[in-house]
Write an enzyme that holds these catalytic residues in place. Structure first.
Site, PDB file in Angstrom:
ATOM      1  N   ASP A 181       1.970   7.646   4.933  1.00 15.55           N
ATOM      2  CA  ASP A 181       3.016   7.431   3.941  1.00 15.55           C
ATOM      3  C   ASP A 181       4.078   8.527   4.059  1.00 15.55           C
ATOM      4  OD1 ASP A 181       4.547   7.012   1.608  1.00 15.55           O
ATOM      5  OD2 ASP A 181       2.801   6.244   0.529  1.00 15.55           O
ATOM      6  N   HIS A 240       4.231   2.764   3.178  1.00 16.36           N
ATOM      7  CA  HIS A 240       4.531   2.835   1.748  1.00 16.36           C
ATOM      8  C   HIS A 240       4.770   1.474   1.080  1.00 16.36           C
ATOM      9  CE1 HIS A 240       5.578   5.141  -1.797  1.00 16.36           C
ATOM     10  NE2 HIS A 240       6.682   4.440  -1.944  1.00 16.36           N
ATOM     11  N   SER A 249       4.371   3.376  -6.058  1.00 17.66           N
ATOM     12  CA  SER A 249       5.170   4.572  -5.795  1.00 17.66           C
ATOM     13  C   SER A 249       5.449   5.327  -7.096  1.00 17.66           C
ATOM     14  CB  SER A 249       6.462   4.170  -5.079  1.00 17.66           C
ATOM     15  OG  SER A 249       7.160   5.286  -4.614  1.00 17.66           O
TER      16      SER A 249
END
Length: 452
Positions: A401, A429, A162
């Site tokens: 996502d 995610h 991320s």
């Protein structure tokens, strides 16, 4: 210049050697002789891959960059993706990014004594973005690997989850000479200079997740409306002193993009509605559960959330402005509708009122306002350098996502030379935690660059 404090070493289960490392680095890397901060990194060595000190020295380094911004890293265990990395023969370095964990942690109660006014706080916090994080990593790399004879041995591998992927792309932009290879999971950052278009895309994805939620739990349409009506009529104080307002309740939707997130929110909605019905109030346990959101403990996550996209332009409370276009998110507008009108939860968005509702964000409300209007943000990416990138980038990208838009990810992948992706709609995610074995298998396969 970086200096290292004496390290502490111990072993944990399954033959992992842990070396706790502290480094002293400049707050402002442009002023290396000025104020200093500490960066903490946990070095993990798989003893099965290194029987002697000489063997340890030969193990390649992989640096894990955490998601966020503003989150520390827990002690990695022998299973999951950490185990996959160690089995592959890496020694790993788990960095608490500056301002988190043990790396000069930042919250309203830990600011330096000389940082007092709102403007001083804002100025100080500007040093805690990806550009500074990358510079910290570079000085640490030079200290740990700079003595190696071979230039290749002085490089290390990056893995970014991320926001950690955002940092890795900043790394490739300005310090590619220190990187051997990059692994990304949900981390192909939007290469924008201001976040409005990011939140435009996010709003649409959050609407889709709300649709899934209410189709799965249609009874929750009325339950959520009843809860919001109760919260509007009552001053509900959370155990840590924060306030549970209708807007804060809607922020539970931030977890909609994680595996199991929709079901977890339903459980809170179900319990809250029943407590209001049966008890006429919300229990301490329910309030404790709802109050367990990350912003109080990790305030950088809130105050730097929009600035992580800014390059020479202000954020101006982007998410707050964008979401006003969608009536579904507004309790004020939907409360006058029929009882079968759903009120949508919001996603990973930061709003000005959060600096009133969250107890540990209140002292930073003035600084947050200053930062929202600030346009003086340095570059985070060098598109020219990325277009000629020679460092292999292997990315696992999630089609659904909610946090890192798929279309933006594809645009970014097209702009970073030498990038290969594995794209899946079976994970979201947090896929690196949900199915570590498959994600790591795909990354390692991509890294071989073997094509039919």
């Amino acid at each position: 210049m970086s200096t290292s404090a004496p390290s502490e070493t111990y072993n944990i289960k399954n033959d992992l050697k842990i070396i706790e490392r502290f480094f002293t680095v400049p707050l402002d890397h442009a002023n290396p002789e000025g104020e200093k901060i500490h960066v903490f990194a946990r070095n993990v060595i798989p003893k099965a891959k290194a029987k002697t000190a000489e063997d340890e020295a030969k193990l390649p380094f992989l640096v894990y960059l955490q998601g966020g911004p503003g989150f520390e890293i827990d002690l990695p265990r022998s299973s999951g993706y950490a185990g996959e990395l160690h089995e592959k023969g890496y020694q790993t370095l788990w960095v608490d990014q500056r301002g988190t964990g043990l790396s000069t942690p930042l919250s309203p109660d830990t600011l330096p004594a000389h940082v007092k006014t709102d403007q001083e706080i804002a100025n100080y916090l500007k040093f805690f973005r990806a550009d500074s994080i990358v510079k910290d990593c570079e000085v640490i790399r030079k200290q740990l690997l700079g003595h190696k004879e071979s230039p290749e041995d002085r490089k290390w591998t990056l893995m970014g989850q991320s926001f950690g992927g955002f940092c890795a792309i900043t790394y490739l932009s300005f310090h590619p000479e220190g990187v051997k290879e990059v692994f990304l999971t949900g981390g192909l950052a939007p290469l924008v200079d201001q976040p409005d278009i990011v939140y435009e895309a996010l709003a649409k994805r959050v609407i889709k997740r709300n649709t899934v939620y209410y189709e799965k739990y249609p009874q929750d349409v009325k339950r959520v409306r009843d809860i919001l009506t109760y919260l509007e009529a009552n001053k509900v104080i959370l155990p840590n002193g924060g306030r549970l307002t209708p807007c804060r309740w809607q922020q539970l939707g931030m977890s909609f993009g994680m595996h199991g997130g929709i079901d977890n929110v339903h459980q809170l909605v179900f319990r809250a509605s029943k407590e209001i019905e049966l008890l006429g109030k919300l229990s301490y346990k329910l309030l404790q559960s709802v109050g367990n959101q990350p912003f109080d403990g990790n305030p950088l996550y809130a105050i730097l959330h929009e600035p992580v996209y800014c390059q020479g332009k202000p954020a101006n409370w982007s998410a707050s402005r964008i979401i006003q276009k969608y009536e579904q998110f507004s309790w004020t507008q939907t409360r006058v509708r029929e009882d079968d009108t759903p009120v949508y939860f919001t996603g990973e968005m930061i709003f000005p009122d959060m600096f009133k509702d969250y107890a540990n964000l209140r002292p930073w409300a003035g600084a947050a306002e200053i930062l929202a209007k600030d346009a003086d943000w340095p570059p985070l990416y060098d598109l020219k350098q990325l277009s000629k990138n020679e460092v292999p980038v292997s990315a696992v990208t999630y089609f659904n996502d909610m946090y890192v838009d798929f279309d933006f990810a594809q645009d970014t992948a097209s702009k970073i030379k030498n990038t290969e992706q594995y794209i899946t709609n079976q994970l979201v995610h947090d896929g690196i935690r949900e199915d570590s074995s498959d994600v790591m298998k795909k990354l390692f396969k991509l890294s071989k660059r073997e094509f039919d």
